[in-house]
Design a protein around this motif. Structure first.
Motif, PDB file in Angstrom:
ATOM      1  N   PRO A   1      52.139  88.718  54.140  1.00  0.00           N
ATOM      2  CA  PRO A   1      50.717  89.519  53.953  1.00  0.00           C
ATOM      3  C   PRO A   1      49.746  90.673  52.330  1.00  0.00           C
ATOM      4  O   PRO A   1      49.380  89.476  52.056  1.00  0.00           O
ATOM      5  CB  PRO A   1      50.062  90.595  55.317  1.00  0.00           C
ATOM      6  N   VAL A   2      51.257  90.927  52.175  1.00  0.00           N
ATOM      7  CA  VAL A   2      50.998  91.169  50.227  1.00  0.00           C
ATOM      8  C   VAL A   2      50.802  90.061  49.311  1.00  0.00           C
ATOM      9  O   VAL A   2      50.181  90.283  48.578  1.00  0.00           O
ATOM     10  CB  VAL A   2      51.989  91.562  49.918  1.00  0.00           C
ATOM     11  N   LEU A   3      51.578  88.751  49.624  1.00  0.00           N
ATOM     12  CA  LEU A   3      51.665  88.433  49.124  1.00  0.00           C
ATOM     13  C   LEU A   3      50.014  87.246  49.246  1.00  0.00           C
ATOM     14  O   LEU A   3      49.484  87.023  47.879  1.00  0.00           O
ATOM     15  CB  LEU A   3      52.406  86.498  49.313  1.00  0.00           C
ATOM     16  N   ARG A   4      49.112  87.111  50.488  1.00  0.00           N
ATOM     17  CA  ARG A   4      48.065  86.429  51.158  1.00  0.00           C
ATOM     18  C   ARG A   4      47.510  87.192  49.569  1.00  0.00           C
ATOM     19  O   ARG A   4      46.195  86.739  49.322  1.00  0.00           O
ATOM     20  CB  ARG A   4      47.739  86.367  52.164  1.00  0.00           C
ATOM     21  N   PHE A   5      47.388  88.943  50.204  1.00  0.00           N
ATOM     22  CA  PHE A   5      46.209  89.110  49.488  1.00  0.00           C
ATOM     23  C   PHE A   5      46.194  89.716  48.139  1.00  0.00           C
ATOM     24  O   PHE A   5      45.301  89.863  46.903  1.00  0.00           O
ATOM     25  CB  PHE A   5      46.077  90.960  49.912  1.00  0.00           C
ATOM     26  N   SER A   6      47.622  89.357  47.357  1.00  0.00           N
ATOM     27  CA  SER A   6      47.887  89.551  46.085  1.00  0.00           C
ATOM     28  C   SER A   6      47.459  87.960  45.461  1.00  0.00           C
ATOM     29  O   SER A   6      47.059  87.732  44.071  1.00  0.00           O
ATOM     30  CB  SER A   6      49.157  89.155  46.213  1.00  0.00           C
ATOM     31  N   GLU A   7      47.534  87.187  45.570  1.00  0.00           N
ATOM     32  CA  GLU A   7      46.992  85.877  45.318  1.00  0.00           C
ATOM     33  C   GLU A   7      45.494  86.047  45.610  1.00  0.00           C
ATOM     34  O   GLU A   7      45.244  85.180  44.417  1.00  0.00           O
ATOM     35  CB  GLU A   7      46.906  84.641  45.964  1.00  0.00           C
ATOM     36  N   ASP A   8      44.546  86.102  46.515  1.00  0.00           N
ATOM     37  CA  ASP A   8      42.648  86.533  46.024  1.00  0.00           C
ATOM     38  C   ASP A   8      42.932  87.503  46.700  1.00  0.00           C
ATOM     39  O   ASP A   8      42.493  87.546  47.875  1.00  0.00           O
ATOM     40  CB  ASP A   8      42.577  85.212  46.845  1.00  0.00           C
ATOM     41  N   ALA A   9      41.955  88.591  46.180  1.00  0.00           N
ATOM     42  CA  ALA A   9      41.787  89.915  46.757  1.00  0.00           C
ATOM     43  C   ALA A   9      40.327  89.499  46.588  1.00  0.00           C
ATOM     44  O   ALA A   9      40.610  90.745  48.706  1.00  0.00           O
ATOM     45  CB  ALA A   9      41.615  90.522  45.623  1.00  0.00           C
ATOM     46  N   LEU A  10      39.751  88.551  47.363  1.00  0.00           N
ATOM     47  CA  LEU A  10      38.272  88.852  48.114  1.00  0.00           C
ATOM     48  C   LEU A  10      39.420  88.300  49.958  1.00  0.00           C
ATOM     49  O   LEU A  10      38.173  88.495  50.639  1.00  0.00           O
ATOM     50  CB  LEU A  10      37.783  87.179  47.988  1.00  0.00           C
TER      51      LEU A  10
END
Length: 184
Positions: free
Chosen positions: A148-157
């Motif tokens: 999940p950190v990677l997913r949110f780091s890819e796109d803060a939206l």
């Protein structure tokens, strides 16, 4: 989750899927429309993911609009209905604005935000659910695909999407996804 569900798709969506398949490409409805069908809702719109490159899609259909061509998206217009058709893609987590096309539906699904949005379907292969999205719908859980950190780091939206889906679907984020959203 609606069990033993028949995916009855609008004629315009079947036309796009059939045209892409007939030209030798893989194609699936994907994302929110699959989630909504599994929740027993009628989708507001249908997105299609395909192995066809944007130029292939444009050649196959008489009415298209380049809505997000740098990201591989062409809107196909069939009988007044707009259907976004996007080439399978991957993202480089170090350069989230960069996308690369792939021939793999598995790679495409693995880059999506939440498991409930990382499913696809076509009549030939049925439901493809590599990350447990159907089970997460059953348990009303929002869980990031992969880290999940990677997913949110890819796109803060995606953090805002988490809040929106929690509010509109009534789903609860799993602990790891919620903690990652807070830390990001």
């Amino acid at each position: 989750v609606v069990e033993n569900l028949q995916f009855i798709l609008p004629e315009s969506v079947n036309f796009v899927l059939d045209t892409l398949h007939g030209a030798g490409f893989k194609a699936y409805i994907v994302g929110g429309c699959v989630r909504d069908i599994l929740c027993g809702k009628v989708p507001n719109d249908f997105d299609i993911t395909t192995s066809a490159l944007p130029e292939n899609t444009k050649k196959l259909f008489s009415k298209t609009v380049e809505t997000g061509i740098k990201h591989g998206t062409v809107t196909v217009i069939v009988d007044g209905t707009q259907i976004e058709v996007t080439t399978f893609r991957t993202e480089d987590s170090r350069h989230p604005q960069t996308v690369s096309f792939t021939r793999s539906i598995e790679e495409d699904l693995s880059r999506r935000d939440f498991t409930v949005n990382a499913m696809c379907y076509n009549h030939e292969e049925g439901l493809i659910d590599l990350f447990g999205g159907k089970d997460d719908i059953k348990s009303c859980t929002l869980r990031a695909v992969g880290d999940p950190v990677l997913r949110f780091s890819e796109d803060a939206l995606r953090i805002l999407r988490l809040v929106r889906f929690a509010a509109t679907l009534g789903f609860t984020p799993d602990t790891a996804t919620l903690n990652a959203a807070k830390s990001c």
